[in-house]
Scaffold this active site. Sequence first.
Site, PDB file in Angstrom:
ATOM      1  N   GLU A 181       0.841  -1.216   0.000  1.00  0.00           N
ATOM      2  CA  GLU A 181       0.000   0.000   0.000  1.00  0.00           C
ATOM      3  C   GLU A 181       0.867   1.253   0.000  1.00  0.00           C
ATOM      4  O   GLU A 181       1.835   1.343   0.763  1.00  0.00           O
ATOM      5  CB  GLU A 181      -0.880  -0.018   1.259  1.00  0.00           C
ATOM      6  CG  GLU A 181      -2.299   0.337   0.987  1.00  0.00           C
ATOM      7  CD  GLU A 181      -2.984  -0.612   0.012  1.00  0.00           C
ATOM      8  OE1 GLU A 181      -3.119  -0.205  -1.164  1.00  0.00           O
ATOM      9  OE2 GLU A 181      -3.388  -1.708   0.391  1.00  0.00           O
ATOM     10  N   HIS A 182       0.505   2.214  -0.861  1.00  0.00           N
ATOM     11  CA  HIS A 182       1.240   3.477  -1.002  1.00  0.00           C
ATOM     12  C   HIS A 182       2.662   3.249  -1.511  1.00  0.00           C
ATOM     13  O   HIS A 182       3.534   4.079  -1.327  1.00  0.00           O
ATOM     14  CB  HIS A 182       1.247   4.266   0.321  1.00  0.00           C
ATOM     15  CG  HIS A 182      -0.109   4.802   0.687  1.00  0.00           C
ATOM     16  ND1 HIS A 182      -0.625   5.955   0.132  1.00  0.00           N
ATOM     17  CD2 HIS A 182      -1.071   4.315   1.507  1.00  0.00           C
ATOM     18  CE1 HIS A 182      -1.849   6.170   0.617  1.00  0.00           C
ATOM     19  NE2 HIS A 182      -2.143   5.176   1.449  1.00  0.00           N
ATOM     20  N   THR A 183       2.865   2.101  -2.165  1.00  0.00           N
ATOM     21  CA  THR A 183       4.162   1.842  -2.801  1.00  0.00           C
ATOM     22  C   THR A 183       4.118   2.204  -4.277  1.00  0.00           C
ATOM     23  O   THR A 183       5.152   2.455  -4.886  1.00  0.00           O
ATOM     24  CB  THR A 183       4.506   0.342  -2.693  1.00  0.00           C
ATOM     25  OG1 THR A 183       3.356  -0.410  -3.068  1.00  0.00           O
ATOM     26  CG2 THR A 183       4.903  -0.034  -1.274  1.00  0.00           C
ATOM     27  N   GLY A 221     -12.658   1.893  -1.866  1.00  0.00           N
ATOM     28  CA  GLY A 221     -11.326   1.427  -2.222  1.00  0.00           C
ATOM     29  C   GLY A 221     -11.281   0.086  -2.934  1.00  0.00           C
ATOM     30  O   GLY A 221     -10.279  -0.600  -2.909  1.00  0.00           O
ATOM     31  N   ASP A 243      -4.829  -0.608 -10.565  1.00  0.00           N
ATOM     32  CA  ASP A 243      -6.249  -0.959 -10.652  1.00  0.00           C
ATOM     33  C   ASP A 243      -6.634  -1.422 -12.052  1.00  0.00           C
ATOM     34  O   ASP A 243      -7.318  -2.428 -12.226  1.00  0.00           O
ATOM     35  CB  ASP A 243      -7.116   0.242 -10.247  1.00  0.00           C
ATOM     36  CG  ASP A 243      -6.792   0.729  -8.848  1.00  0.00           C
ATOM     37  OD1 ASP A 243      -6.016   0.045  -8.150  1.00  0.00           O
ATOM     38  OD2 ASP A 243      -7.296   1.793  -8.449  1.00  0.00           O
TER      39      ASP A 243
END
Length: 391
Positions: free
Chosen positions: A36-38, A126, A174
């Site tokens: 996550e957030h990478t 999300g 995504d």
Amino acid sequence: MQDLNKLWKIFNEKFTDTGLVKGAFSAPGRVNLIGEHTDYNEGFVLPIAIRKKIIMLGQLRNDRLVQVFDLVYKTKIKFSLDALTPLKKDTWVNYLMGVVDEIQKAGYPLQGANLIFTSNIPQRVGLSSSAALEVVTALTMAKLNLLEIKPVEMAHLCRRAENNFVGVACGIMDQYVSCLGQKNYALFIDCRSNDYDLIPFKDHNYQIVICNSKVQRGLVNSEYNIRREECKMATEFFKHKLNREIRALRDITIDEYKKYQAQLPEVTARRARHVISENYRVQTGVQALRMGNYSAFGQLMIESHQSLKDDYEVSCIELDLLVNLALKQEGVLGARMTGAGFGGCTVNLIEKNYLDAFKKKIKNEYKKITGIIPDIYLTPPAEGAKVLELR
């Protein structure tokens, strides 16, 4: 989801048959297992496509008009392929327009179409309903117009639509997993090279369960931009310290981080620690899954949540509560928030035999404390976008 016959019935009520090619198509949402957030730090992510999806039915027209009926909002919108400008109202249409715009910019010829779509992907939590809408639109328009657009090209096209037309600076994750996802596989993506690899997730004794906190994500945009800045600052710091090319935090090893962390401002140091350790967790997690070591993977998920909560500070009370409740249940190997944070969902790894007890316990406990009944979805890794029928 409604069956296709029912959807065709609605389609035929809304539109006059043009006698041209028609078809039905689907594209899934996604959940990120770890990483996550990478993505905007050119790092690694490991999402799966989920069972929830958008189904779109379409038929070509003899002109340049696109008419869309959205079965979720019960709204009908029309636009011309020659006059594409983002709308301020009914902004969901911008995802379709953006895709059509990018297909045309890539030099592909398009005709107008009549379209209807329905979705069972929960919105604003999300699970990527927007990417699914982009991908199903791209697939529908490509197949109806007999265009050969390969899945990777389609994913990039959809990402450009979101970046350029909708105005959201998203990464490729995504759209990639909605286009390329496969049953019983997670998708390991290198967000620098955009290379990807399918990672087996085939042991049916273990299940992925999503818990929706029902807290719509607040703060995401403003805090997201601040986090990006903090990561940039950390990257600049390491550029000066290390005598080699550093493009993003993904280039820093854990040992290098430890050596210099004391020289960084405290908050920046924590942000960098999350991203650097999270990249390591994704790569280690991929190895664990390849070896069928689900308990090791679950442990990495737990560490990921801790890091997102303490170092990156993008969790919230409700997400922490769902994770804590999950970790108290028997048969739970891992639990973490997933997505940008500040609301939305958690993702959990559970032994199959404990599923019913887990659902019951989580619903009761979470409701007792928050007054909210969480939604719980069971989802094995599902397949990506596909043609349901073409006639």
